[in-house]
Write a protein that holds these residues in place. Sequence first.
Motif, PDB file in Angstrom:
ATOM      1  N   PHE A   8      19.185 -14.428  55.597  1.00 32.41           N
ATOM      2  CA  PHE A   8      19.536 -13.782  54.334  1.00 32.41           C
ATOM      3  C   PHE A   8      18.463 -14.026  53.270  1.00 32.41           C
ATOM      4  N   LEU A   9      17.970 -15.246  53.180  1.00 33.45           N
ATOM      5  CA  LEU A   9      16.984 -15.576  52.146  1.00 33.45           C
ATOM      6  C   LEU A   9      15.665 -14.830  52.356  1.00 33.45           C
ATOM      7  N   THR A  10      15.326 -14.579  53.609  1.00 32.95           N
ATOM      8  CA  THR A  10      14.025 -13.993  53.911  1.00 32.95           C
ATOM      9  C   THR A  10      14.076 -12.476  54.073  1.00 32.95           C
ATOM     10  N   GLN A  11      15.046 -11.977  54.842  1.00 33.17           N
ATOM     11  CA  GLN A  11      15.172 -10.539  55.127  1.00 33.17           C
ATOM     12  C   GLN A  11      13.828  -9.958  55.555  1.00 33.17           C
ATOM     13  N   PHE A  12      13.315 -10.502  56.632  1.00 31.34           N
ATOM     14  CA  PHE A  12      11.980 -10.130  57.092  1.00 31.34           C
ATOM     15  C   PHE A  12      11.956  -8.732  57.703  1.00 31.34           C
ATOM     16  N   ARG A  13      10.795  -8.142  57.620  1.00 30.80           N
ATOM     17  CA  ARG A  13      10.467  -6.903  58.339  1.00 30.80           C
ATOM     18  C   ARG A  13       9.225  -7.167  59.166  1.00 30.80           C
TER      19      ARG A  13
ATOM     20  N   SER B 256       5.371  -4.086  63.523  1.00 27.70           N
ATOM     21  CA  SER B 256       4.811  -4.341  64.857  1.00 27.70           C
ATOM     22  C   SER B 256       3.743  -3.347  65.263  1.00 27.70           C
ATOM     23  N   ASN B 257       3.651  -2.202  64.585  1.00 31.24           N
ATOM     24  CA  ASN B 257       2.654  -1.211  64.984  1.00 31.24           C
ATOM     25  C   ASN B 257       1.272  -1.514  64.421  1.00 31.24           C
ATOM     26  N   LEU B 258       1.188  -2.495  63.531  1.00 30.25           N
ATOM     27  CA  LEU B 258      -0.109  -2.908  62.989  1.00 30.25           C
ATOM     28  C   LEU B 258      -0.703  -4.020  63.847  1.00 30.25           C
ATOM     29  N   SER B 259      -2.019  -4.143  63.794  1.00 27.59           N
ATOM     30  CA  SER B 259      -2.688  -5.206  64.548  1.00 27.59           C
ATOM     31  C   SER B 259      -3.611  -5.977  63.605  1.00 27.59           C
ATOM     32  N   PRO B 260      -3.355  -7.275  63.385  1.00 25.40           N
ATOM     33  CA  PRO B 260      -2.227  -8.040  63.921  1.00 25.40           C
ATOM     34  C   PRO B 260      -0.902  -7.644  63.261  1.00 25.40           C
ATOM     35  N   ILE B 261       0.185  -8.026  63.910  1.00 24.13           N
ATOM     36  CA  ILE B 261       1.516  -7.730  63.382  1.00 24.13           C
ATOM     37  C   ILE B 261       1.692  -8.422  62.034  1.00 24.13           C
ATOM     38  N   GLN B 262       2.210  -7.686  61.064  1.00 24.71           N
ATOM     39  CA  GLN B 262       2.435  -8.243  59.739  1.00 24.71           C
ATOM     40  C   GLN B 262       3.916  -8.549  59.520  1.00 24.71           C
ATOM     41  N   ILE B 263       4.195  -9.596  58.744  1.00 21.11           N
ATOM     42  CA  ILE B 263       5.554  -9.976  58.396  1.00 21.11           C
ATOM     43  C   ILE B 263       5.728  -9.792  56.894  1.00 21.11           C
ATOM     44  N   TRP B 264       6.697  -8.943  56.517  1.00 19.07           N
ATOM     45  CA  TRP B 264       7.012  -8.712  55.117  1.00 19.07           C
ATOM     46  C   TRP B 264       8.394  -9.280  54.824  1.00 19.07           C
ATOM     47  N   SER B 265       8.577  -9.752  53.609  1.00 17.82           N
ATOM     48  CA  SER B 265       9.872 -10.308  53.201  1.00 17.82           C
ATOM     49  C   SER B 265      10.467  -9.487  52.066  1.00 17.82           C
ATOM     50  N   TYR B 266      11.754  -9.123  52.237  1.00 21.26           N
ATOM     51  CA  TYR B 266      12.479  -8.385  51.206  1.00 21.26           C
ATOM     52  C   TYR B 266      13.586  -9.239  50.580  1.00 21.26           C
ATOM     53  N   GLY B 267      13.737 -10.470  51.018  1.00 19.80           N
ATOM     54  CA  GLY B 267      14.811 -11.332  50.537  1.00 19.80           C
ATOM     55  C   GLY B 267      14.436 -12.069  49.265  1.00 19.80           C
ATOM     56  N   PRO B 268      15.372 -12.851  48.737  1.00 22.54           N
ATOM     57  CA  PRO B 268      15.116 -13.603  47.498  1.00 22.54           C
ATOM     58  C   PRO B 268      13.909 -14.521  47.581  1.00 22.54           C
TER      59      PRO B 268
END
Length: 335
Positions: free
Chosen positions: A58-63, A66-78
């Motif tokens: 819940f705190l992170t709400q990651f996205r 995966s189609n990018l190289s390298p894979i990116q991690i985005w956060s939409y949470g608080p």
Amino acid sequence: MYRIVLSFLNPILFVLALLFQPILIYTIIRHSPSNLKSLKWVLLNTSCFQLLHATTAFLTQFRQVSNLSPIQIWSYGPIRHLEAHYCYIVYHVLQTSAMVSSLSAFFTIYMKYHASRYVVSNNKPIKIVKMVLFSIILASVTCEVILIFHQSIPAEIREEYRLINQNTTEHSHIGIVDSSVAPSFINMVIINGLVFILPVLAYILRRKVIAIIGPSIDAVSAAKGSQSRTFLNVTRRHATTISDQIFFQGLTIQVLMPFLLYVPVFFCQQFTTFTTIELLFQQYFIFVFPAMSTVVDPLIALYFVTPYRKQVKIWLNIEKKKEMAGQSPSAFIVV
């Protein structure tokens, strides 16, 4: 559209997990009979890590893009408003808590198979399985610690993400998953391997349990029959068709959960990684589907573990306490 759906779904899952998990933890601690000692600690371990999993999800709400190289991690949470390296650490805490709770849930299935197979208690296989599972966790955590120190802690990387995340109104970039880096590749193999292998192993164990216990319910040798009923915690006097169905239903649901919540979305992840085709469903829900288990699993335990189900009925005034107290300690089903 996905963000609109998740803006409602994520808080709902978190609130439900915060409601059900503490109830289960309290029930396990206060209302587990003595002959559930081994299973008690496994269930407690699963529940605690699932509570951590639900909180970090819940705190992170990651996205996971995966189609990018390298894979990116985005956060939409608080937590997106914190510096990227803090979010990256929580990302690995989330992964570890999800992995440990999944391995713990698998271990409960193995314990049922072990109890159904051995008339005389034999702890050696249990110890071997524990060592294997612990080794997997240790290898994954080691890789994650290395990644944290090499891909988020260095000053130049922290400064890079400070520049990228000057505006975190919608989301923040917290890190990458680079398969060209050895620890990242090893951890990806471990996590993805577990996602696809554990459900298959659980299904095999379920078939073996049913093959062993099913026939013994009606006709089996005295020793084997006694052991099987000890595992099921059903005396001959209390063994009923409904009880048998509840046990097998609980086992089946436990086995089906990973197939439904993990396998499809991780299969999509592999597809997008190799084809670089953008699948927004996979990107948004790869962390949401596993978090659903933190809501469903405590309900399964509270219903299919009979002492817990009876206690819930007492709390709801559906069953009187004296009815539970009047039964033999062995007259309940453990699933």
